[in-house]
Design an enzyme around this catalytic site. Structure first.
Site, mmCIF file in Angstrom:
data_model
loop_
_atom_site.group_PDB
_atom_site.id
_atom_site.type_symbol
_atom_site.label_atom_id
_atom_site.label_comp_id
_atom_site.label_asym_id
_atom_site.label_seq_id
_atom_site.Cartn_x
_atom_site.Cartn_y
_atom_site.Cartn_z
ATOM 1 N N HIS A 1 -14.127 10.620 12.766
ATOM 2 C CA HIS A 1 -14.973 10.220 11.637
ATOM 3 C C HIS A 1 -14.307 9.193 10.727
ATOM 4 C CE1 HIS A 1 -18.235 13.195 12.211
ATOM 5 N NE2 HIS A 1 -17.274 13.909 12.788
ATOM 6 N N ASP B 1 -13.204 2.094 5.492
ATOM 7 C CA ASP B 1 -13.957 3.347 5.509
ATOM 8 C C ASP B 1 -14.547 3.572 6.891
ATOM 9 O OD1 ASP B 1 -14.863 5.662 4.361
ATOM 10 O OD2 ASP B 1 -15.854 4.674 2.692
#
Length: 743
Positions: free
Chosen positions: A173, A380
């Site tokens: 993730h 991110d």
């Protein structure tokens, strides 16, 4: 989109660092609260499709057996969860030490913040082993296993050892860094091989998947074909699955009276102002200080905006016990205080700073209030704030300013994409966002919303599971059957009971591992002893069928009593005759003078490669070359050679890190056929090899012959597979021992 029927009657085991609920101890006993983080929310949509069991840390540590039993029973019966209890010191080193003190900063391109502590690494490895033990206890045949995130990168490989037939998926993730960043890790090989235990590895964006595949190639020498990596006797698929949001939830938030009440209260506090919103977890990867600096410069250079714009900066507390995060909190506080102290005027404060978790009602109201969402992380994995903002806006006005280094930037091209390190870029984007015509805003947002509605959270989970099923089914359908203990026993019995036995063995990649250069892989003493014993066994003919040049093969193995076949069948040597004999008459014209300059040119253009002459063949080796350059050069060379050898008696073979040109009437299959026809009638034949050059040998086996492929190259004419030369030697050792015992 896969139908829900595809997931029925198959249990799904989710494994993550934290359970979706956390146990909290109070005076009255234990309470169970939803855990912070979005993974549970993202996977909730699957609960209606499949029975789910969740493994993870329960949020606290206790060594009391009674308390552990009470927590485990409640989590099992009420939440479908299995807790993994960890001692506080072990958890601290695994979680704060290695996961967040090493992997998190390194994967987000902050190598200067990464701590390489061996004790932290050992704790990380130990916790992954404990997760594997718990998974083995819980898993049932047929269960699918889905492992999540950087805390558990070793677990897929450990799970594969314990659950060899289970469908196993892994999802990262956070970003996967470039190979040049990743290679600084002392434990890089283990952290690459770990995820490869899965059938399917998922990333949020193509660039992260590309970086992972590049690291496999550059650091482990593992190539991929269209995102599929061959590892032993398995294929591992690497795919991109961008995580979505619950669009309908945010789209309909404006209809909720509680959200409307929050929205009205906010509007009353900031009338007649353009609202700029940022929502972040307090982390150095989010670019919060850089964003505040840009806003300060914006107010400096646009005095006409003062009193007319407002930045609402939401910072969610994160890792408050870590010194670096406490320092970041102080710096953010100081920056906000300085800007507010410098520009506050007449009842207007330029920044509202909210350091807290926000309930959904307040967050949705902020999305509806904001004219501009400023989402500018330095790096991110995905950043769902950008998607939530667009979903809440419902295709109406509002401008998203998005960092190009956020995973969501690959999907949301309608946003104003910026370099978060470029102050001028941020200022220009902010100015344009505040001035953008409403119709242009709507046009951009409606296009983005249509895409978000297609790629929802539910679709993310279902597509991953659907492809996991396909990958696991493909593994079972196409991979060679592993030589099971039962198969092994049948093979040994057939060998010991046979009257006349023929063993056909390749050398490189079969009896010994590949070496950077061909001359660096001579047989060790245990292998020589093993081969000598097999060659001298009664009723046994041992044939080494190799692509090696005849001089090397003879010098290494010529004294062992085996029949030697060199250069893919071009030359042969009997143990009774030390001279080498050509299997086929060479053509009158020497073709090598035409091919050699081509291969030499590629040696010059590809540092680390070299040319090997084998008498009747030429081989270009590139095992030591830079992997990506070698991949490019091999494609070029193959195209060049295909045109050159058209309508000639030549053939191009692509082996393991080698391209070889030889006469097409020479092959290992023809050599095997000659041994089968020239010798006595064999009632046991075993052939073992590892690459495409051995396929002709497998095809030449008679009915009832045993063909064993080493590694994973499909399709194959062999019936069985072994993973590596270590397993091959173990099998041959068993054959030799069984034969001695029967005498």
């Amino acid at each position: 989109m896969p139908s829900t029927a595809a997931f029925e009657d198959r249990r799904l085991i989710i494994v993550s660092n934290r359970l979706p609920v956390s146990a909290e101890k109070s005076a009255s006993g234990f309470r169970f609260q939803p855990s912070a983080g979005g993974l549970a929310t993202s996977l909730n949509a699957l609960r209606q499709d499949v029975e789910m069991r969740w493994l993870g840390w329960p949020g606290l540590s206790t060594s009391d057996p009674g308390e552990r039993r009470e927590i485990a029973d409640t989590l099992d019966s009420d939440f479908g969860c299995t807790p993994i209890f960890l001692p506080p010191d072990l958890f601290q080193r695994y979680y704060s030490g290695f996961s967040n003190g090493c992997l998190w900063p390194l994967f987000h391109y902050f190598p200067q913040n990464a701590r390489f502590d061996r004790r932290d690494w050992e704790a990380y490895a130990e916790v992954n082993r404990r997760f594997a033990d718990a998974l083995e206890r819980v898993a049932r045949p047929g269960d699918r296993v889905w492992i999540h995130d950087y805390h558990l990168m070793l677990l897929p490989g450990l799970a594969r050892e314990r659950l060899p037939e289970s469908p196993i998926g892994f999802f990262l993730h956070i970003p996967f860094p470039s190979s040049e960043i990743f290679r600084t890790l002392p434990w890089r090989d283990q952290l690459l091989y770990g995820p490869l235990g899965a059938d399917l590895i998922g990333f949020h964006s193509y660039s992260y998947a590309r970086h992972f595949l590049s690291s496999l190639l550059r650091l482990l020498g593992l190539e991929n074909e269209f995102g599929s990596v061959a590892l032993g006797d398995r294929q591992v698929r690497v795919e991109t699955f961008p995580l979505g949001v619950d669009v309908e939830k945010y789209l309909h938030a404006k209809d909720d009276p509680r959200v409307q009440a929050e929205l009205q209260a906010l509007r009353d506090q900031a009338p007649n102002q353009k609202i700029i919103l940022s929502v972040d977890r307090l982390d150095f990867t989010k670019g919060i200080l850089q964003r505040l600096e840009a806003y300060e410069h914006f107010l400096e250079t646009h005095p006409e905006r003062r009193g007319r714009v407002l930045l609402i900066a939401v910072c969610v507390p994160s890792r408050t016990s870590v010194p670096e995060y406490r320092q970041l909190k102080r710096e953010v506080d100081e920056s906000v205080g300085r800007i507010n102290g410098r520009f506050t005027q007449g009842g207007w404060t330029p920044i509202w700073y909210l350091y807290r978790n926000l309930p959904f009602d307040r967050l949705a109201a902020l999305y509806l209030l904001a004219d501009v969402a400023l989402v500018t992380p330095l790096r991110d994995g995905m950043n769902l704030v950008a998607k939530e903002y667009l979903a809440a806006r419902g295709g109406e006005s509002g401008v998203l300013v998005l960092s190009e280094t956020a995973g969501s930037a690959e999907e949301l091209g309608e946003a104003l994409i910026v370099n978060p390190h470029d102050l001028d870029s941020l200022l220009a984007a902010l100015d344009r966002a505040l001035e953008m015509p409403v119709e242009e805003q709507r046009m951009r947002n409606r296009a983005a919303l249509a895409r978000l509605r297609r790629f929802t959270t539910a679709r993310w989970g279902r597509e991953f599971l659907s492809q996991l099923d396909e990958a696991a089914e493909g593994r079972d359908r196409y991979r060679l059957r592993r030589l099971s203990p039962e198969d092994r026993q049948r093979l040994i019995e057939a060998f010991t009971s046979a009257r006349h036995r023929l063993l056909l063995l390749d050398y490189d990649g079969t009896l010994v591992p590949f070496a950077p250069r061909a001359e660096w892989a001579p047989p060790d003493d245990p292998l020589r002893i093993l081969l000598r014993g097999l060659a001298s066994a009664d009723r046994t003919e041992l044939v080494i069928v190799s692509g090696r040049d005849h001089e090397t093969l003879g010098s290494w193995l010529g004294d062992l009593g085996a029949h030697l076949v060199a250069e893919h069948g071009a030359r042969e040597r009997s143990p009774k005759d030390p001279g080498w004999h050509l299997a086929e008459a060479p053509p009158a014209e020497d073709w090598r003078d035409q091919i050699r300059p081509i291969l030499e040119a590629y040696v010059d253009r590809t540092p680390g490669s070299y040319l090997e002459e084998k008498g009747l063949s030429l081989a270009w080796h590139y095992r030591r070359a830079e992997p990506e350059l070698a991949s490019l050069r091999t494609r070029e060379l193959l195209e060049n050679l295909e045109g050159t050898i058209a309508n000639t008696p030549l053939q191009v073979l692509r082996g393991s890190k080698v391209i070889e040109v030889k006469l097409s009437n020479i092959s290992k299959g023809r050599a095997a056929a000659r041994r089968l026809s020239e010798g006595e009638a064999f009632d046991f034949v075993l052939a073992i090899g590892d690459d495409v050059t051995d396929e002709d040998m497998f095809a030449a086996l008679p009915t009832g012959g045993w063909g064993i492929k080493v590694g994973h190259v499909l399709p194959s004419n062999a019936q069985f597979s072994l993973s590596n030369p270590v397993e091959v030697r173990a099998l041959l050792t068993e054959l030799a021992a069984a034969d001695r015992n029967k005498r």
